[in-house]
Design a protein around this motif. Structure first.
Motif, PDB file in Angstrom:
ATOM      1  N   ALA A 104     -23.048  45.673  -5.556  1.00  0.00           N
ATOM      2  CA  ALA A 104     -23.768  44.970  -6.624  1.00  0.00           C
ATOM      3  C   ALA A 104     -22.756  44.531  -7.664  1.00  0.00           C
ATOM      4  O   ALA A 104     -21.631  45.044  -7.735  1.00  0.00           O
ATOM      5  CB  ALA A 104     -24.828  45.869  -7.257  1.00  0.00           C
ATOM      6  N   ALA A 105     -23.173  43.568  -8.473  1.00  0.00           N
ATOM      7  CA  ALA A 105     -22.289  43.069  -9.530  1.00  0.00           C
ATOM      8  C   ALA A 105     -23.129  42.518 -10.674  1.00  0.00           C
ATOM      9  O   ALA A 105     -24.311  42.195 -10.495  1.00  0.00           O
ATOM     10  CB  ALA A 105     -21.349  41.980  -8.996  1.00  0.00           C
ATOM     11  N   GLY A 106     -22.525  42.429 -11.827  1.00  0.00           N
ATOM     12  CA  GLY A 106     -23.200  41.863 -12.993  1.00  0.00           C
ATOM     13  C   GLY A 106     -22.183  41.321 -13.976  1.00  0.00           C
ATOM     14  O   GLY A 106     -20.993  41.655 -13.913  1.00  0.00           O
ATOM     15  N   VAL A 107     -22.660  40.487 -14.883  1.00  0.00           N
ATOM     16  CA  VAL A 107     -21.783  39.872 -15.884  1.00  0.00           C
ATOM     17  C   VAL A 107     -22.345  40.119 -17.270  1.00  0.00           C
ATOM     18  O   VAL A 107     -23.546  39.953 -17.505  1.00  0.00           O
ATOM     19  CB  VAL A 107     -21.635  38.355 -15.650  1.00  0.00           C
ATOM     20  N   ILE A 108     -21.462  40.518 -18.174  1.00  0.00           N
ATOM     21  CA  ILE A 108     -21.774  40.643 -19.588  1.00  0.00           C
ATOM     22  C   ILE A 108     -20.974  39.586 -20.334  1.00  0.00           C
ATOM     23  O   ILE A 108     -19.767  39.449 -20.115  1.00  0.00           O
ATOM     24  CB  ILE A 108     -21.432  42.052 -20.113  1.00  0.00           C
ATOM     25  N   LEU A 109     -21.649  38.822 -21.187  1.00  0.00           N
ATOM     26  CA  LEU A 109     -20.984  37.771 -21.963  1.00  0.00           C
ATOM     27  C   LEU A 109     -21.163  38.026 -23.451  1.00  0.00           C
ATOM     28  O   LEU A 109     -22.163  38.591 -23.889  1.00  0.00           O
ATOM     29  CB  LEU A 109     -21.560  36.385 -21.636  1.00  0.00           C
ATOM     30  N   ALA A 110     -20.181  37.555 -24.229  1.00  0.00           N
ATOM     31  CA  ALA A 110     -20.276  37.596 -25.688  1.00  0.00           C
ATOM     32  C   ALA A 110     -20.795  36.251 -26.181  1.00  0.00           C
ATOM     33  O   ALA A 110     -20.346  35.204 -25.719  1.00  0.00           O
ATOM     34  CB  ALA A 110     -18.918  37.893 -26.302  1.00  0.00           C
ATOM     35  N   ASP A 111     -21.763  36.271 -27.106  1.00  0.00           N
ATOM     36  CA  ASP A 111     -22.250  35.013 -27.666  1.00  0.00           C
ATOM     37  C   ASP A 111     -21.319  34.543 -28.777  1.00  0.00           C
ATOM     38  O   ASP A 111     -20.251  35.132 -29.009  1.00  0.00           O
ATOM     39  CB  ASP A 111     -23.694  35.145 -28.147  1.00  0.00           C
ATOM     40  N   ALA A 112     -21.716  33.476 -29.486  1.00  0.00           N
ATOM     41  CA  ALA A 112     -20.857  32.886 -30.509  1.00  0.00           C
ATOM     42  C   ALA A 112     -20.571  33.852 -31.652  1.00  0.00           C
ATOM     43  O   ALA A 112     -19.562  33.722 -32.353  1.00  0.00           O
ATOM     44  CB  ALA A 112     -21.505  31.610 -31.052  1.00  0.00           C
ATOM     45  N   ARG A 113     -21.441  34.847 -31.849  1.00  0.00           N
ATOM     46  CA  ARG A 113     -21.237  35.833 -32.920  1.00  0.00           C
ATOM     47  C   ARG A 113     -20.543  37.094 -32.425  1.00  0.00           C
ATOM     48  O   ARG A 113     -20.346  38.034 -33.183  1.00  0.00           O
ATOM     49  CB  ARG A 113     -22.586  36.208 -33.532  1.00  0.00           C
ATOM     50  N   GLY A 114     -20.177  37.105 -31.129  1.00  0.00           N
ATOM     51  CA  GLY A 114     -19.504  38.261 -30.578  1.00  0.00           C
ATOM     52  C   GLY A 114     -20.437  39.345 -30.078  1.00  0.00           C
ATOM     53  O   GLY A 114     -19.987  40.416 -29.671  1.00  0.00           O
ATOM     54  N   VAL A 115     -21.739  39.090 -30.086  1.00  0.00           N
ATOM     55  CA  VAL A 115     -22.718  40.066 -29.594  1.00  0.00           C
ATOM     56  C   VAL A 115     -22.761  39.989 -28.068  1.00  0.00           C
ATOM     57  O   VAL A 115     -22.815  38.903 -27.489  1.00  0.00           O
ATOM     58  CB  VAL A 115     -24.117  39.796 -30.173  1.00  0.00           C
ATOM     59  N   LEU A 116     -22.732  41.144 -27.417  1.00  0.00           N
ATOM     60  CA  LEU A 116     -22.692  41.204 -25.962  1.00  0.00           C
ATOM     61  C   LEU A 116     -24.096  41.170 -25.365  1.00  0.00           C
ATOM     62  O   LEU A 116     -25.025  41.784 -25.898  1.00  0.00           O
ATOM     63  CB  LEU A 116     -21.971  42.473 -25.508  1.00  0.00           C
ATOM     64  N   HIS A 117     -24.213  40.463 -24.229  1.00  0.00           N
ATOM     65  CA  HIS A 117     -25.501  40.344 -23.551  1.00  0.00           C
ATOM     66  C   HIS A 117     -25.290  40.447 -22.042  1.00  0.00           C
ATOM     67  O   HIS A 117     -24.307  39.923 -21.507  1.00  0.00           O
ATOM     68  CB  HIS A 117     -26.163  38.996 -23.851  1.00  0.00           C
ATOM     69  N   VAL A 118     -26.229  41.080 -21.355  1.00  0.00           N
ATOM     70  CA  VAL A 118     -26.255  41.053 -19.899  1.00  0.00           C
ATOM     71  C   VAL A 118     -26.866  39.718 -19.487  1.00  0.00           C
ATOM     72  O   VAL A 118     -27.999  39.412 -19.860  1.00  0.00           O
ATOM     73  CB  VAL A 118     -27.091  42.217 -19.341  1.00  0.00           C
ATOM     74  N   VAL A 119     -26.118  38.928 -18.719  1.00  0.00           N
ATOM     75  CA  VAL A 119     -26.596  37.579 -18.405  1.00  0.00           C
ATOM     76  C   VAL A 119     -26.828  37.343 -16.925  1.00  0.00           C
ATOM     77  O   VAL A 119     -27.506  36.387 -16.543  1.00  0.00           O
ATOM     78  CB  VAL A 119     -25.636  36.501 -18.956  1.00  0.00           C
ATOM     79  N   ALA A 120     -26.264  38.185 -16.072  1.00  0.00           N
ATOM     80  CA  ALA A 120     -26.459  37.988 -14.633  1.00  0.00           C
ATOM     81  C   ALA A 120     -26.233  39.302 -13.911  1.00  0.00           C
ATOM     82  O   ALA A 120     -25.402  40.113 -14.327  1.00  0.00           O
ATOM     83  CB  ALA A 120     -25.499  36.925 -14.098  1.00  0.00           C
ATOM     84  N   SER A 121     -26.969  39.515 -12.823  1.00  0.00           N
ATOM     85  CA  SER A 121     -26.783  40.712 -12.008  1.00  0.00           C
ATOM     86  C   SER A 121     -27.395  40.457 -10.643  1.00  0.00           C
ATOM     87  O   SER A 121     -28.327  39.665 -10.500  1.00  0.00           O
ATOM     88  CB  SER A 121     -27.430  41.938 -12.655  1.00  0.00           C
ATOM     89  N   THR A 122     -26.847  41.130  -9.650  1.00  0.00           N
ATOM     90  CA  THR A 122     -27.352  40.943  -8.288  1.00  0.00           C
ATOM     91  C   THR A 122     -28.487  41.895  -7.949  1.00  0.00           C
ATOM     92  O   THR A 122     -29.099  41.761  -6.883  1.00  0.00           O
ATOM     93  CB  THR A 122     -26.218  41.138  -7.266  1.00  0.00           C
ATOM     94  N   SER A 123     -28.768  42.872  -8.805  1.00  0.00           N
ATOM     95  CA  SER A 123     -29.858  43.814  -8.529  1.00  0.00           C
ATOM     96  C   SER A 123     -30.344  44.424  -9.837  1.00  0.00           C
ATOM     97  O   SER A 123     -29.644  44.389 -10.858  1.00  0.00           O
ATOM     98  CB  SER A 123     -29.379  44.920  -7.589  1.00  0.00           C
ATOM     99  N   ASP A 124     -31.522  44.993  -9.768  1.00  0.00           N
ATOM    100  CA  ASP A 124     -32.071  45.680 -10.944  1.00  0.00           C
ATOM    101  C   ASP A 124     -31.211  46.875 -11.340  1.00  0.00           C
ATOM    102  O   ASP A 124     -31.065  47.182 -12.520  1.00  0.00           O
ATOM    103  CB  ASP A 124     -33.504  46.148 -10.656  1.00  0.00           C
ATOM    104  N   ARG A 125     -30.658  47.558 -10.335  1.00  0.00           N
ATOM    105  CA  ARG A 125     -29.813  48.719 -10.634  1.00  0.00           C
ATOM    106  C   ARG A 125     -28.570  48.300 -11.409  1.00  0.00           C
ATOM    107  O   ARG A 125     -28.165  48.979 -12.361  1.00  0.00           O
ATOM    108  CB  ARG A 125     -29.416  49.428  -9.345  1.00  0.00           C
ATOM    109  N   ALA A 126     -27.979  47.189 -11.016  1.00  0.00           N
ATOM    110  CA  ALA A 126     -26.794  46.692 -11.723  1.00  0.00           C
ATOM    111  C   ALA A 126     -27.150  46.301 -13.151  1.00  0.00           C
ATOM    112  O   ALA A 126     -26.409  46.605 -14.104  1.00  0.00           O
ATOM    113  CB  ALA A 126     -26.202  45.502 -10.978  1.00  0.00           C
ATOM    114  N   GLN A 127     -28.274  45.634 -13.311  1.00  0.00           N
ATOM    115  CA  GLN A 127     -28.708  45.235 -14.646  1.00  0.00           C
ATOM    116  C   GLN A 127     -28.954  46.451 -15.529  1.00  0.00           C
ATOM    117  O   GLN A 127     -28.564  46.479 -16.698  1.00  0.00           O
ATOM    118  CB  GLN A 127     -29.970  44.392 -14.550  1.00  0.00           C
ATOM    119  N   LEU A 128     -29.584  47.486 -14.964  1.00  0.00           N
ATOM    120  CA  LEU A 128     -29.861  48.703 -15.716  1.00  0.00           C
ATOM    121  C   LEU A 128     -28.558  49.348 -16.196  1.00  0.00           C
ATOM    122  O   LEU A 128     -28.451  49.770 -17.360  1.00  0.00           O
ATOM    123  CB  LEU A 128     -30.651  49.680 -14.851  1.00  0.00           C
ATOM    124  N   LEU A 129     -27.572  49.432 -15.317  1.00  0.00           N
ATOM    125  CA  LEU A 129     -26.298  50.046 -15.686  1.00  0.00           C
ATOM    126  C   LEU A 129     -25.595  49.261 -16.784  1.00  0.00           C
ATOM    127  O   LEU A 129     -25.008  49.847 -17.707  1.00  0.00           O
ATOM    128  CB  LEU A 129     -25.403  50.164 -14.456  1.00  0.00           C
TER     129      LEU A 129
END
Length: 240
Positions: free
Chosen positions: A43-68
């Motif tokens: 599984a894999a996932g991506v966390i991105l920083a927005d323009a203010r530097g706040v981190l967000h989970v934006v993509a994941s291949t499974s619910d387990r990855a998103q949860l982690l």
């Protein structure tokens, strides 16, 4: 298809961001799916920083990855956050070290059925825009070639993201410029109307509209539009 051919195909797929229907979330989902495929992760996932530097989970291949990934952000610990801070891959961290560095993350990792995790930064030179997590059911080890491949995938994805942002920003600037030009034309038309109807010069015409807009707290362009459409007379401008 050989592994080299497949890798080249994926690079082309990730590089193709100059399309009208470009979708950032779909693009990052593609990155995670191809990384799982090419790096033998589960599984894999991506966390991105927005323009203010706040981190967000934006993509994941499974619910387990998103949860982690959400747990990483909530608990402020995990390989992805260390990766973001160092701008370097965080890979091959053994179970003992993992539990020491990230106790809550390591517990959650095991609870959802994974044994190991790696993180690769999404970066371009000194700009780090996010990080990609790789989760594995076994105690996986990434070779130097694996890390280089993962970083190459992350790098080309980062270039695509920054390119898309630049294109969007340039489009916004062009739109703002066109609006400014349109407003300028409208104001010039209004000046002409006032000069013809009140026999005043161009500077006086503009001052009338500007002073009225300030008193009424209306944009000059809106005042100009009313002058052009004859819903606001010079007498009204002076009297008000």
């Amino acid at each position: 298809m050989t592994s080299e051919q497949r890798l080249a195909q994926v690079f082309v797929e990730l590089a193709d961001t100059l399309v009208d229907e470009f979708d950032t979330l779909d693009f990052l989902s593609t990155l995670t799916e191809r990384s799982v495929e090419l790096l033998n992760a589960d599984a894999a996932g991506v966390i991105l920083a927005d323009a203010r530097g706040v981190l967000h989970v934006v993509a994941s291949t499974s619910d387990r990855a998103q949860l982690l990934e959400l747990l990483e952000l909530q608990n402020d610990e995990g390989p992805c956050l260390d990766c973001l801070q160092s701008a370097r891959p965080v890979v091959n961290v053994g179970g003992g070290e993992s539990r020491e560095r990230w106790p809550r993350f390591s517990t959650a990792l095991a609870e959802v059925g994974f044994a190991s995790a790696h993180a690769i930064p999404l970066r371009l030179r000194d700009s780090v825009v996010g990080a990609m997590n790789l989760f594995c059911a076994g105690d996986s080890h990434l070779s130097e070639d694996d890390v280089a491949m993962g970083q190459a995938l992350a790098d080309i994805a980062t270039i695509g993201l920054l390119q898309e942002r630049a294109v969007r920003q340039s489009g916004l600037i062009a739109e703002q410029l066109q609006t400014a030009l349109d407003n300028r034309v409208l104001i010039e038309q209004a000046k002409g109307v006032l000069m013809a109807s009140a026999e005043i010069d161009v500077d006086q015409a503009f001052r009338l509209m500007r002073d009225y807009s300030r008193r009424k707290n209306h944009p000059v362009k809106d005042v100009a539009r009313q002058v052009v459409t004859r819903t606001l007379s010079v007498e009204h401008l002076r009297r008000s």
